[in-house]
Structures are given as C-alpha cells and as structure tokens.
Design an enzyme around this catalytic site. Structure first.
Site, PDB file in Angstrom:
ATOM      1  CE1 TYR A 199      -3.161  -2.917   0.498  1.00 50.70           C
ATOM      2  CE2 TYR A 199      -3.315  -2.411   2.809  1.00 50.70           C
ATOM      3  CZ  TYR A 199      -3.686  -3.169   1.738  1.00 50.70           C
ATOM      4  OH  TYR A 199      -4.580  -4.184   1.913  1.00 50.70           O
ATOM      5  N   GLY A 200       0.945   1.892  -1.061  1.00 49.58           N
ATOM      6  CA  GLY A 200       1.765   3.101  -1.119  1.00 49.58           C
ATOM      7  C   GLY A 200       2.811   3.086  -2.224  1.00 49.58           C
TER       8      GLY A 200
END
Length: 117
Positions: A39-40
């Site tokens: 995530y990211g």
C-alpha cells in the site's frame, strides 16, 4: 480515508490528517490495524510507525505479503520463495521495536516455509 494516495499508490494528500486519523482511531479503542507494504508502497507502514510508536500493548498490526507495486502503480505478484522471505525481512526491519510478541513472530517468520499450490 485510506492512508496512501489515489489508487492506493503514493503518499496521502494530507499526511498530517492521515497521522491524526491513526492516532484518533487507537485513542478511540481500535486495536487491530490491517496493512501491507505494497500500500503506497511502504507509505502506510511508515505512517503507522510514525503515528503510533511506541505501540500500545493491545495493538495488533497484521500485514500481507505476496505482491509488490510496479512503477506505474500496478500490483504485481511477488510470491517466489525469495520474494516472500525478503518481504518478511523487510517487515521485521520496520517493526523491530514492536512488543515481545512481535519479536517472537518476527523470529519465527524468518524460517518461513513456502509451499506451491
């Protein structure tokens, strides 16, 4: 609100708001956070550590491995034995100051056994 940018890629629009949401959630009694290093990528784990460390004893942080992000934000498989082991080591490096429970998990996870289905 999610902690990363649009498409779950890149930093959040408002970093301070993301940190505040994490702190307020834990203050309100949330004790389980589900995250992943892709995530990211890496953004959410960094925010969680920045906002919440030192971690409350009752906080449970769970994560997922087996994927990575491409430069374009695509989600790509990262499920070879070497990639899974590397992911566990990376997670351990981020969360090393976790409680003794985490340290036990991290130690055990380095002996990860990968089976093909």
């Amino acid at each position: 609100m999610h902690l990363s940018g649009p498409g779950i890629f890149g930093p959040p629009q408002d970093r301070d708001a993301a940190l505040a949401v994490l702190r307020e959630a834990v203050a309100a009694g949330v004790n389980h956070i589900d995250t992943s290093d892709y995530y990211g990528p890496h953004i959410t784990n960094q925010l969680i550590r920045e906002a919440l460390h030192p971690y409350p004893d009752d906080l449970v942080i769970v994560t997922k491995i087996g994927a990575r992000r491409g430069n374009d934000g695509s989600v790509l498989a990262a499920s070879s034995p070497d990639e899974l082991i590397q992911a566990v080591h990376h997670i351990c490096a981020i969360w090393t100051s976790r409680s003794s429970t985490w340290s036990t998990f991290a130690t055990c996870s380095t002996t990860l056994t990968v089976r093909a289905h």
